[in-house]
Design a protein around this motif. Sequence first.
Motif, mmCIF file in Angstrom:
data_model
loop_
_atom_site.group_PDB
_atom_site.id
_atom_site.type_symbol
_atom_site.label_atom_id
_atom_site.label_comp_id
_atom_site.label_asym_id
_atom_site.label_seq_id
_atom_site.Cartn_x
_atom_site.Cartn_y
_atom_site.Cartn_z
ATOM 1 N N TYR A 169 -4.453 -6.143 56.209
ATOM 2 C CA TYR A 169 -4.402 -5.500 56.756
ATOM 3 C C TYR A 169 -5.680 -5.541 57.653
ATOM 4 O O TYR A 169 -6.396 -6.005 58.224
ATOM 5 C CB TYR A 169 -5.566 -4.514 56.406
ATOM 6 C CG TYR A 169 -4.948 -3.360 54.827
ATOM 7 C CD1 TYR A 169 -3.797 -2.573 55.268
ATOM 8 C CD2 TYR A 169 -5.643 -3.425 53.389
ATOM 9 C CE1 TYR A 169 -3.308 -2.353 54.344
ATOM 10 C CE2 TYR A 169 -4.749 -2.854 52.714
ATOM 11 C CZ TYR A 169 -4.533 -1.808 53.156
ATOM 12 O OH TYR A 169 -3.037 -0.843 52.025
ATOM 13 N N ARG A 211 -8.242 -4.141 60.086
ATOM 14 C CA ARG A 211 -9.035 -3.028 59.124
ATOM 15 C C ARG A 211 -9.225 -1.579 60.284
ATOM 16 O O ARG A 211 -10.078 -0.855 59.903
ATOM 17 C CB ARG A 211 -10.025 -3.767 59.030
ATOM 18 C CG ARG A 211 -9.522 -4.492 57.256
ATOM 19 C CD ARG A 211 -10.595 -5.187 56.788
ATOM 20 N NE ARG A 211 -10.789 -5.994 56.536
ATOM 21 C CZ ARG A 211 -11.659 -7.510 56.127
ATOM 22 N NH1 ARG A 211 -13.168 -7.178 56.161
ATOM 23 N NH2 ARG A 211 -11.316 -8.385 55.273
ATOM 24 N N LEU A 215 -7.461 -0.225 61.586
ATOM 25 C CA LEU A 215 -6.595 1.394 61.901
ATOM 26 C C LEU A 215 -5.925 1.155 61.020
ATOM 27 O O LEU A 215 -5.835 2.085 60.174
ATOM 28 C CB LEU A 215 -5.174 0.635 63.201
ATOM 29 C CG LEU A 215 -6.209 0.335 64.537
ATOM 30 C CD1 LEU A 215 -5.356 0.225 65.461
ATOM 31 C CD2 LEU A 215 -6.189 2.098 64.882
ATOM 32 N N ALA A 216 -5.943 -0.351 60.081
ATOM 33 C CA ALA A 216 -5.176 0.387 58.312
ATOM 34 C C ALA A 216 -6.538 -0.716 56.956
ATOM 35 O O ALA A 216 -7.126 -1.887 57.431
ATOM 36 C CB ALA A 216 -4.011 -0.012 57.874
ATOM 37 N N PRO A 217 -6.702 0.243 56.335
ATOM 38 C CA PRO A 217 -5.646 1.111 55.810
ATOM 39 C C PRO A 217 -7.045 3.383 55.968
ATOM 40 O O PRO A 217 -7.712 2.496 56.449
ATOM 41 C CB PRO A 217 -5.816 1.314 53.946
ATOM 42 C CG PRO A 217 -6.801 0.528 53.953
ATOM 43 C CD PRO A 217 -7.037 -0.600 54.890
ATOM 44 N N VAL A 218 -5.858 3.697 56.169
ATOM 45 C CA VAL A 218 -6.185 4.618 56.376
ATOM 46 C C VAL A 218 -6.636 5.551 54.517
ATOM 47 O O VAL A 218 -5.206 6.467 54.153
ATOM 48 C CB VAL A 218 -5.948 6.069 57.562
ATOM 49 C CG1 VAL A 218 -6.975 7.053 56.922
ATOM 50 C CG2 VAL A 218 -6.120 5.668 58.529
ATOM 51 N N LEU A 219 -7.617 5.840 53.987
ATOM 52 C CA LEU A 219 -7.188 6.675 52.691
ATOM 53 C C LEU A 219 -7.856 7.458 52.500
ATOM 54 O O LEU A 219 -8.588 8.159 53.135
ATOM 55 C CB LEU A 219 -8.288 4.974 51.546
ATOM 56 C CG LEU A 219 -7.647 3.999 51.507
ATOM 57 C CD1 LEU A 219 -9.077 3.434 51.234
ATOM 58 C CD2 LEU A 219 -5.945 3.053 50.706
ATOM 59 N N THR A 220 -6.645 8.620 51.651
ATOM 60 C CA THR A 220 -7.417 9.811 52.277
ATOM 61 C C THR A 220 -6.600 10.140 50.703
ATOM 62 O O THR A 220 -6.698 10.317 49.566
ATOM 63 C CB THR A 220 -6.261 10.520 52.828
ATOM 64 O OG1 THR A 220 -4.159 10.886 52.451
ATOM 65 C CG2 THR A 220 -5.725 9.921 54.280
ATOM 66 N N ARG A 221 -6.833 12.318 50.397
ATOM 67 C CA ARG A 221 -7.159 12.482 49.251
ATOM 68 C C ARG A 221 -5.242 11.879 48.447
ATOM 69 O O ARG A 221 -5.347 11.855 47.606
ATOM 70 C CB ARG A 221 -6.587 13.817 49.562
ATOM 71 C CG ARG A 221 -6.911 14.182 48.107
ATOM 72 C CD ARG A 221 -6.770 16.427 48.370
ATOM 73 N NE ARG A 221 -8.436 16.453 48.176
ATOM 74 C CZ ARG A 221 -8.878 18.043 48.255
ATOM 75 N NH1 ARG A 221 -7.931 18.928 48.153
ATOM 76 N NH2 ARG A 221 -9.555 17.961 48.524
ATOM 77 N N HIS A 254 -6.362 8.522 46.730
ATOM 78 C CA HIS A 254 -6.890 9.056 45.975
ATOM 79 C C HIS A 254 -6.017 9.485 44.397
ATOM 80 O O HIS A 254 -6.357 9.335 43.913
ATOM 81 C CB HIS A 254 -7.903 10.426 46.658
ATOM 82 C CG HIS A 254 -9.511 9.478 46.815
ATOM 83 N ND1 HIS A 254 -10.201 8.578 46.073
ATOM 84 C CD2 HIS A 254 -9.385 9.508 48.252
ATOM 85 C CE1 HIS A 254 -11.048 8.546 47.180
ATOM 86 N NE2 HIS A 254 -10.865 8.558 48.451
ATOM 87 N N VAL A 303 -12.515 -2.850 50.585
ATOM 88 C CA VAL A 303 -11.987 -2.040 52.020
ATOM 89 C C VAL A 303 -11.470 -0.370 51.029
ATOM 90 O O VAL A 303 -11.100 0.507 51.171
ATOM 91 C CB VAL A 303 -10.873 -2.887 52.292
ATOM 92 C CG1 VAL A 303 -9.498 -1.917 52.719
ATOM 93 C CG2 VAL A 303 -11.106 -3.315 53.285
ATOM 94 N N PRO A 328 -11.612 2.475 48.241
ATOM 95 C CA PRO A 328 -12.787 3.721 48.186
ATOM 96 C C PRO A 328 -13.747 2.513 46.960
ATOM 97 O O PRO A 328 -13.208 2.187 45.700
ATOM 98 C CB PRO A 328 -12.062 4.688 46.486
ATOM 99 C CG PRO A 328 -10.796 4.475 47.758
ATOM 100 C CD PRO A 328 -10.480 3.084 48.534
ATOM 101 N N GLY A 329 -14.844 3.051 46.540
ATOM 102 C CA GLY A 329 -15.898 2.201 45.714
ATOM 103 C C GLY A 329 -15.357 2.606 43.596
ATOM 104 O O GLY A 329 -15.955 1.434 43.585
ATOM 105 N N HIS A 376 -17.965 5.373 53.148
ATOM 106 C CA HIS A 376 -17.122 4.071 52.391
ATOM 107 C C HIS A 376 -16.284 3.694 53.987
ATOM 108 O O HIS A 376 -15.563 5.296 53.734
ATOM 109 C CB HIS A 376 -16.604 4.732 50.585
ATOM 110 C CG HIS A 376 -17.017 4.026 49.972
ATOM 111 N ND1 HIS A 376 -17.369 2.920 49.332
ATOM 112 C CD2 HIS A 376 -17.529 4.842 49.208
ATOM 113 C CE1 HIS A 376 -17.379 2.804 48.136
ATOM 114 N NE2 HIS A 376 -18.453 3.848 48.100
ATOM 115 N N PHE A 435 -13.443 2.356 54.364
ATOM 116 C CA PHE A 435 -12.320 3.269 55.092
ATOM 117 C C PHE A 435 -11.263 4.246 54.481
ATOM 118 O O PHE A 435 -9.845 4.891 54.276
ATOM 119 C CB PHE A 435 -11.186 1.897 54.565
ATOM 120 C CG PHE A 435 -11.754 0.582 54.620
ATOM 121 C CD1 PHE A 435 -11.031 0.235 55.943
ATOM 122 C CD2 PHE A 435 -12.928 0.040 54.422
ATOM 123 C CE1 PHE A 435 -12.030 -1.366 56.470
ATOM 124 C CE2 PHE A 435 -13.419 -1.697 55.137
ATOM 125 C CZ PHE A 435 -12.461 -1.766 56.202
#
Lengths: 506, 506
Positions: free
Chosen positions: A127, A129, A131-137, A140, A210, A212-213, B450, B452
């Motif tokens: 990555y 970092r 610009l990427a990744p963009v973690l969205t719903r 998840h 990078v 999600p926790g 977080h 990202f």
Amino acid sequence: MSDIDLLDLPLVLLSNRGPVSFDRDASGRTVNRGAGGLVSALSGLAEHLDDAVWVCGAATPEDAAVAGENDGGAILVQTQPTPHVVEGQPDGPSIRVRLVVTDPDAYADFYSVWSNPILWFIQHGLYGRSLAPVLTRAEHDAFENGYAAVNRAYADAVADEVRSRGGKALVLLQDYHFYLVAEHVREQCPDVVLTHFVHIPWPGPDEWRVLPGNIRERLLRGLLGSDVVGFHTRRYARNFVLCAGELLGLPINLDDLTVTVNDRVVSARYYPISVDPAALDATLASEDVAAHMAMLRYVFLDEDRQLVLRVDRTDPSKNVVRGFLAFGTLLDQHPELVGRVSFLALLQPSRTDVPEYADYIALIGAVVAEINAKHTKEGRQPIDLRMVEDFALAVAAYSICDVLMVNAIADGMNLVAKEVAVVNRRGGVLALSEMAGSHEELGEFAVTLHPFDVQQMADALYTALTMPMEERHRRLAAAAEQVRTHDVRRWLNDQLADLRHLAGFS
Amino acid sequence: MSDIDLLDLPLVLLSNRGPVSFDRDASGRTVNRGAGGLVSALSGLAEHLDDAVWVCGAATPEDAAVAGENDGGAILVQTQPTPHVVEGQPDGPSIRVRLVVTDPDAYADFYSVWSNPILWFIQHGLYGRSLAPVLTRAEHDAFENGYAAVNRAYADAVADEVRSRGGKALVLLQDYHFYLVAEHVREQCPDVVLTHFVHIPWPGPDEWRVLPGNIRERLLRGLLGSDVVGFHTRRYARNFVLCAGELLGLPINLDDLTVTVNDRVVSARYYPISVDPAALDATLASEDVAAHMAMLRYVFLDEDRQLVLRVDRTDPSKNVVRGFLAFGTLLDQHPELVGRVSFLALLQPSRTDVPEYADYIALIGAVVAEINAKHTKEGRQPIDLRMVEDFALAVAAYSICDVLMVNAIADGMNLVAKEVAVVNRRGGVLALSEMAGSHEELGEFAVTLHPFDVQQMADALYTALTMPMEERHRRLAAAAEQVRTHDVRRWLNDQLADLRHLAGFS
């Protein structure tokens, strides 16, 4: 297969791709057997154990049909190659297989969102970092409904097989698709003895941040359901232990490479995977390889010329672009080599549906065209780029190359280096990235490449190409000896020995 | 300045930008004094010590002229603000400064090739490694003729000042520009007691493997010329020790955070840098800030509305784009907030000559336009993006914001969070990236981001905006107390206490 230690407990294997897959042609159901060192080593083990089972994914519609006919239970399949399925109890060596069918949408989220690219990118440091990744719903949701759900389904199948064997078994889990399985299996079957082997690199804690926790914690806790977490190298094992300490706050011991989880001690171990030298020797002796070899000699090796080889998937982690830039730099700085050294690249297109991969192939083409336009001499192009997957051609090239280039920016092991060590007959020099797992074993016999440093790689190629033949043969013989004495059976035996010890049998 | 411990040894400071810089206007030579907590803390220390000197770079042609007039030696400069240089011995507090002049080409390679972007990018994890960096002979040459040569020149100046003080002095080196200096100084002056403080993140060994092998080893060995290598956080200190173990093979102790180099023990310590609360209180009380505050209240805070704030350079490490994406997600998922919550972003354009930085600014503009086009209501745009650097405006915004967003993907400390903790009067909530150094100190009073994970950040913003006012004030008071009791003087005192101890004075 007498050199694989037999076990005192039933064995349950899990991998995403299994040892067989079914299909259908005009004359009925057909069976394809998986290739490669891992499948052949594990199959060799399983077919000698009456009470072993291999759990894997149903990869084709026909796999799903087979699973349905058997109510999701295990089936016995011959391991000797016959094209068609024989009804009834198979003769000869056979293996028990359980094909797990999951919802196609869940599988797509599991495989094409989380396993690849997210986990693959994280673990290979791919990555950019900013610009990427963009973690969205969406990501998840894909984790819950895909990765976690599929892991749960496979874990239930494994636990079911363990229970049907009395609740106590040795369980071998494979790779980054199944980080949540060990914990689920242990919850259901507390008496299992379990190794999860990770076939790709394991980076340090910052790289995992990078994710999600909650997700990175679940992945780590899932793996810590194992007794042993296996890696190819000491570096990866160490990174894993550091992650448990830093991201979960668990007590660790970096010297012993252990993590304490409640009342259990989980060990990180390293078992470098390897090749099957006898199978390679047999392939090398085949007529197919001989024909390719004659062609390659004719094209690349007349009149004292030399050949640099690479054989890779077109994964950005393989670092093909910088490899060609280094070769171009070599020709710029040593014009006497122009027309005398060729670079044969056998590349297998990979994951072309992922935009980064498609872009990377275009970039490979661009840099090859540029270097060939600049350095073609007397009709000879310096780079011969072939987008093919042909194992006989690869083995022929392995045997006659002067230099093998492996310059990955991250690579769990890289078996090409080991294959070349076994079959090369020309004093071929391994030019090996310090970031490939195989460098921990073979680095002392190789010329080391720093994969981001084009100038260093050009210098290293020059060193390899001008190395005295005696030293080339001495290094190659030492590398071949290392691989032959550390083959894929040893990889498996070392794991089994540790498990036997943990299970109290030695 | 009585709360800074005075020393028993002469003091030599080194930083790239010093406490003063000279210029010229129609009426003669002028002097500009540096701003910020670091300069004021170190100046406050140095001006109380007769035998202290601050070595720094000649940043302007007039600096070079001053250095030339003094044969490169140190000069005494008043630290009280007067616009013009007073001839002769200055009255009042003064500081001895030595301006180092280096070749402009060498300086450009040192500063604009190696310090920024290469070291900055490595230490903030900004490279998308599949394509960048591509290190060629040009970068190797820039290291030798630039970074290494300039480090050597500054080290010689420091060693010269140490020798002129009898060969024994406390030396404080600052930041990523000077990783090679400590070793050079120690070679020339074996009796120095030396701290090198690194103001940016220190990543783990794998991140450093992006650099050529010989260069990363020289940087590490250079730093290990210090007695203490200082960082903002335990995590960075731990990563440094891991690097010494993994990349140099030196014996380390991860509990004590020490590295053994021949017969010396080098300690990694963490001293979180901080702000000067008294100076912030004074700024907050100024008329300028009051005027800005009235304007901001009028624009953003009528009728029970709320304000989210960020104040950053437009460095990709600050993660401005994902921050806006998270705010956009918040408005998508909570339409009742549209028209009720504004996001004021005070961004200072930075390093616009670096292509990645220019591209990043364009991307910021694009995402803001998209969100404003979607969510403008009754003439109110949700995002107010201002490309300004105005400290009074920033302090006014600090004092009245409901939420401060700091979502950096990597940030050595981030002092904005500490400034807001000191001056906010509205129960402002710190929404703080786990990757900012300040999270180690202030995380327990903050809402963690977080960086990202856009969905997680949107959820965290919602939590912050809907938090009961009583809890907001409780958290803010606790954060303010932490910062006021751990101010920049304490940062310095803790380092000096360790040095005094090492030098045998306590």
